[in-house]
Motif scaffolding. Structure first.
Motif, mmCIF file in Angstrom:
data_model
loop_
_atom_site.group_PDB
_atom_site.id
_atom_site.type_symbol
_atom_site.label_atom_id
_atom_site.label_comp_id
_atom_site.label_asym_id
_atom_site.label_seq_id
_atom_site.Cartn_x
_atom_site.Cartn_y
_atom_site.Cartn_z
ATOM 1 N N MET A 28 0.830 -1.205 0.000
ATOM 2 C CA MET A 28 0.000 0.000 0.000
ATOM 3 C C MET A 28 0.864 1.253 0.000
ATOM 4 S SD MET A 28 -3.144 0.921 -0.197
ATOM 5 C CE MET A 28 -4.377 -0.106 0.600
ATOM 6 N N ASP A 29 1.968 1.237 0.731
ATOM 7 C CA ASP A 29 2.899 2.366 0.675
ATOM 8 C C ASP A 29 3.389 2.576 -0.757
ATOM 9 O OD1 ASP A 29 2.728 2.787 3.407
ATOM 10 O OD2 ASP A 29 4.551 1.654 3.865
ATOM 11 N N ASN A 30 3.669 1.480 -1.433
ATOM 12 C CA ASN A 30 4.144 1.553 -2.810
ATOM 13 C C ASN A 30 3.105 2.184 -3.720
ATOM 14 O OD1 ASN A 30 5.993 0.794 -5.048
ATOM 15 N ND2 ASN A 30 4.323 -0.575 -5.596
ATOM 16 N N ILE A 31 1.852 1.763 -3.581
ATOM 17 C CA ILE A 31 0.769 2.324 -4.399
ATOM 18 C C ILE A 31 0.617 3.820 -4.124
ATOM 19 C CG2 ILE A 31 -1.729 2.324 -4.773
ATOM 20 C CD1 ILE A 31 -0.157 0.029 -6.099
ATOM 21 N N TYR A 32 0.681 4.172 -2.853
ATOM 22 C CA TYR A 32 0.519 5.582 -2.506
ATOM 23 C C TYR A 32 1.643 6.431 -3.093
ATOM 24 C CZ TYR A 32 -0.309 9.808 0.122
ATOM 25 O OH TYR A 32 -0.561 11.109 0.450
ATOM 26 N N LEU A 33 2.890 5.948 -2.978
ATOM 27 C CA LEU A 33 4.027 6.727 -3.458
ATOM 28 C C LEU A 33 4.135 6.693 -4.980
ATOM 29 C CD1 LEU A 33 6.742 5.742 -0.819
ATOM 30 C CD2 LEU A 33 5.490 7.898 -0.967
ATOM 31 N N ARG A 34 3.973 5.512 -5.578
ATOM 32 C CA ARG A 34 4.207 5.360 -7.019
ATOM 33 C C ARG A 34 3.073 5.922 -7.877
ATOM 34 N NH1 ARG A 34 8.751 2.402 -9.070
ATOM 35 N NH2 ARG A 34 7.697 2.867 -11.029
ATOM 36 N N LEU A 35 1.864 5.845 -7.379
ATOM 37 C CA LEU A 35 0.743 6.318 -8.185
ATOM 38 C C LEU A 35 0.271 7.706 -7.749
ATOM 39 C CD1 LEU A 35 -1.348 3.061 -8.710
ATOM 40 C CD2 LEU A 35 0.413 4.067 -10.169
ATOM 41 N N ARG A 36 -0.111 7.845 -6.487
ATOM 42 C CA ARG A 36 -0.656 9.146 -6.078
ATOM 43 C C ARG A 36 0.412 10.224 -5.939
ATOM 44 N NH1 ARG A 36 -4.961 11.896 -4.507
ATOM 45 N NH2 ARG A 36 -4.892 13.276 -2.704
ATOM 46 N N MET A 37 1.457 9.963 -5.155
ATOM 47 C CA MET A 37 2.435 11.008 -4.887
ATOM 48 C C MET A 37 3.261 11.347 -6.119
ATOM 49 S SD MET A 37 1.817 12.073 -1.931
ATOM 50 C CE MET A 37 3.229 13.068 -1.474
ATOM 51 N N GLN A 38 3.648 10.353 -6.897
ATOM 52 C CA GLN A 38 4.445 10.632 -8.086
ATOM 53 C C GLN A 38 3.675 11.500 -9.078
ATOM 54 O OE1 GLN A 38 6.331 8.442 -12.030
ATOM 55 N NE2 GLN A 38 5.279 7.234 -10.512
ATOM 56 N N ARG A 39 2.398 11.218 -9.281
ATOM 57 C CA ARG A 39 1.658 11.914 -10.331
ATOM 58 C C ARG A 39 0.830 13.087 -9.821
ATOM 59 N NH1 ARG A 39 2.708 9.867 -15.423
ATOM 60 N NH2 ARG A 39 2.064 11.999 -15.813
ATOM 61 N N TRP A 40 0.006 12.894 -8.800
ATOM 62 C CA TRP A 40 -0.826 14.010 -8.311
ATOM 63 C C TRP A 40 0.033 15.058 -7.610
ATOM 64 C CZ3 TRP A 40 -1.655 15.128 -3.007
ATOM 65 C CH2 TRP A 40 -2.552 16.188 -2.779
ATOM 66 N N GLN A 41 0.708 14.650 -6.539
ATOM 67 C CA GLN A 41 1.524 15.618 -5.813
ATOM 68 C C GLN A 41 2.721 16.066 -6.644
ATOM 69 O OE1 GLN A 41 4.743 15.485 -4.395
ATOM 70 N NE2 GLN A 41 4.555 17.411 -3.235
ATOM 71 N N GLY A 42 3.299 15.125 -7.416
ATOM 72 C CA GLY A 42 4.458 15.468 -8.235
ATOM 73 C C GLY A 42 4.142 16.518 -9.283
ATOM 74 N N ARG A 43 2.943 16.442 -9.851
ATOM 75 C CA ARG A 43 2.573 17.451 -10.854
ATOM 76 C C ARG A 43 2.442 18.823 -10.227
ATOM 77 N NH1 ARG A 43 4.096 18.272 -15.358
ATOM 78 N NH2 ARG A 43 4.598 20.228 -14.340
ATOM 79 N N ILE A 44 1.896 18.897 -9.023
ATOM 80 C CA ILE A 44 1.772 20.181 -8.331
ATOM 81 C C ILE A 44 3.151 20.702 -7.942
ATOM 82 C CG2 ILE A 44 0.727 21.382 -6.383
ATOM 83 C CD1 ILE A 44 -1.318 19.052 -6.286
ATOM 84 N N ALA A 45 3.987 19.806 -7.405
ATOM 85 C CA ALA A 45 5.331 20.221 -7.004
ATOM 86 C C ALA A 45 6.161 20.661 -8.205
ATOM 87 C CB ALA A 45 6.028 19.076 -6.267
ATOM 88 N N SER A 46 6.039 19.951 -9.331
ATOM 89 C CA SER A 46 6.769 20.340 -10.541
ATOM 90 C C SER A 46 6.351 21.731 -10.997
ATOM 91 C CB SER A 46 6.517 19.317 -11.660
ATOM 92 O OG SER A 46 7.065 18.055 -11.337
#
Length: 597
Positions: A413-431
């Motif tokens: 579940m940590d992997n799903i949260y980091l690889r899918l949500r944080m990489q794309r949703w949060q990552g797009r905002i941070a980028s």
């Protein structure tokens, strides 16, 4: 903190032609001129400045012929910015990858024409690649690549974006343009990818490594060390302060270090975040301010946000975040936020019950329906898909968890949260935010993240580790209420009376328009300009949608908010298509023959 593009090919003429068009694309789309350039050994590379931060240039090592550039707040050891880059070009990226920290995408070259691209551990700062014939083009802007290559829509990604507001996996909104994965080292030679490797794996960090040792003190020390590193490189940062746990933990660590900082909260008077943040600031004598973004976003403001998001995030929603950061960047030198603090909380673990520790079964379909495909498929596109949205996300989750076979469900579940949500949703905002100025997330640094990941599940469930962390830093701070009016303390027999007393309070509304790189959920109203734009017969994106679908959508969207809605996402795609069409019209006819059809 800046953008970059690197072009490498076997034909010097083709590389130069693509470079000229790339510069034109950055000038047209991002309104940016290069702050530095490299041209050697079959590579043309360019750095572009941030909007409101001092420009970074390529760093060069005359002795070895190596050079490097970066987008995002890179830390190398205890150094950041130009000092970190100077050390980087003298290091061996493969051997010294453990010293990389923060959020970044690195481009690195040498005198032999080898081009290396390195992404951060979560893939926060997005960098994409494609090939134009025998020439590789790698850049931080998927929008520039789409304009440069005239790429067609990736229909599956468009479906994801319309349904959820994000694109998942390594795809982008455009065919043939892919995001380089997290924690990756990609090496290019002669215009093609020669090798790829991973320097950090989440599967190496799970609770069995803790051997039962309590991690609260270790996590506190690692977070404190991270704040010391940040403060030693940025003289006057501003920290998010909300009514939640993550920003409070970050502020507590900063106070412990004694570094100089200010705090900010986003929202209206009467919001729970605003009230709680103001209470903390008064008690501790913090330099604090409130910022309330406009409730209405004009079409021209959304258009400006497109250049920051590449159209991969709702531009009406990001325009409000941009308002906050553009104002703060004129007074401070970096933004520090609590993003990724969820990794301390066992986020989404409630979906694993009652088989939290199972290694043979994972509730992928439940996670898909509760956390990704929780809204109906908008069904606006001109094509029909064989799978429903829940099945699509179920397969995406299974694919993402393939490297985690044999790991406990909590690690998956940590992997799903980091690889899918944080990489794309949060990552797009941070980028997007880092195109304005540095936005830094201490919980994304290597040591705090690794320590949190190795905490036993019983310590992370129900926010226990986050609460213990704040209590460890400052008991009085932990005793103050959160936005739900319960204290930030861990719940135990000795603290139960404080929780009971809090039951008498009624929660007030919350508008989390955060000042950090996280998303706000404000409510700009649907305006007639947007409705007219998506229902007009001359849509630039018309071929993507079913005939009449958008006119019907506009008809039913006469009231209410636009951010976080299908209407806002459709309008984002249309603005994206218009930007690409505008660039194509400016492209000289003499160069069109070298582009793919």
């Amino acid at each position: 903190m800046a953008q970059w593009i690197a072009i490498q090919g076997v034909s010097t003429q083709h590389t130069r032609e693509l470079s000229a068009r790339a510069l034109q694309a950055f000038a047209t789309i991002h309104r940016l001129e290069p702050s530095d350039a490299i041209s050697s050994a079959g590579i043309c590379a360019y750095m572009f400045p941030s909007h409101l931060a001092p420009p970074l240039k390529f760093e060069r090592n005359p002795e070895s012929g190596k050079w490097g550039g970066v987008a995002g707040p890179l830390f190398f050891g205890n150094l950041a910015g130009r000092k970190a880059l100077c050390e980087l070009v003298r290091a061996d990226l493969q051997r010294d990858s453990g010293r990389l920290d923060g959020s970044f995408s690195i481009v690195h070259g040498d005198c032999d024409g080898e081009l290396t691209v390195v992404t951060d551990r979560i893939g926060t700062i997005h960098v994409c690649s494609t090939n134009v014939g025998a020439t590789a083009v790698i850049t931080t802007s998927s929008l520039v690549l789409a304009a440069l290559t005239d790429a067609g829509w990736d229909l599956l990604s468009c479906r994801e974006f319309l349904a959820t507001g994000s694109v998942f996996g390594q795809r982008t909104l455009f065919r043939g343009i892919e995001k380089i994965p997290p924690a990756s080292i990609y090496k290019f030679q002669g215009g093609s990818l020669q090798s790829k490797s991973t320097y950090w794996k989440l599967s190496d960090f799970h609770y069995e490594q803790s051997r039962g040792v309590d991690v609260t003190e270790r996590l506190a020390n690692s977070l404190e060390n991270t704040l010391k590193t940040i403060s030693s490189n940025f003289a006057h940062p501003v920290l998010d302060l909300t009514g939640g746990l993550d920003s409070r933990a970050t502020v507590a660590a900063a106070m412990k270090t004694g570094c100089r900082f200010s705090t900010v909260v986003g929202g209206a008077e009467g919001d729970a975040d605003v009230g709680i943040a103001g209470l903390i600031a008064r008690i501790y004598g913090l330099s604090h301010q409130r910022f309330e973004p406009s409730s209405d976003v004009r079409l021209e403001e959304a258009q400006a946000a497109l250049a920051l998001t590449d159209g991969e995030y709702d531009v009406f929603e990001y325009a409000r975040i941009s308002q906050i950061h553009s104002s703060l960047a004129r007074r401070y030198d970096a933004s520090v936020n609590g993003s990724n603090g969820e990794i301390c909380k066992g986020y989404w673990w409630e979906l694993l019950l009652p088989r939290t520790g199972s290694r043979s079964w994972f509730p992928d379909r439940r996670v898909a329906s509760r956390r990704f495909a929780f809204a109906p498929d908008p069904d606006l596109l001109s094509v029909r898909f064989d799978q429903d949205l829940i099945t699509h996300f179920t397969e995406l989750i299974r694919e993402a968890n393939e490297p985690m076979v044999g790991q406990p469900n909590t690690a998956k579940m940590d992997n799903i949260y980091l690889r899918l949500r944080m990489q794309r949703w949060q990552g797009r905002i941070a980028s997007a935010t880092n195109r304005i100025w540095p936005a830094i997330s201490p919980f994304m640094f290597r040591e705090p993240m690794e320590v949190a990941l190795t905490a036993r599940p019983s310590k992370r469930l129900r926010n226990r580790l986050s609460r213990r962390l704040i209590e460890y830093f400052d008991v009085r701070l932990a005793s103050l209420p959160l936005d739900n009016f319960f204290p930030a303390l861990p719940l135990r027999l000795t603290t139960a009376p404080q929780f009971i007393r809090s039951l008498g309070h009624r929660s007030v509304r919350r508008d989390p328009s955060l000042a950090g790189s996280q998303a706000g959920t404000g409510c700009p109203k649907v305006n007639s300009e947007v409705r007219e734009m998506i229902s007009s017969p001359g849509l630039a994106s018309s071929g993507l949608f079913r005939p009449g679908a958008l006119a019907l959508l506009a008809e039913y969207s006469t009231k209410g908010r636009i951010t976080g809605t299908v209407l806002g996402r459709v309008a984002t795609i249309e603005l994206l298509a218009k930007e690409i069409r505008k660039f194509r019209l400016l492209l000289p006819d003499m160069h069109r023959s070298t582009l793919p059809s």
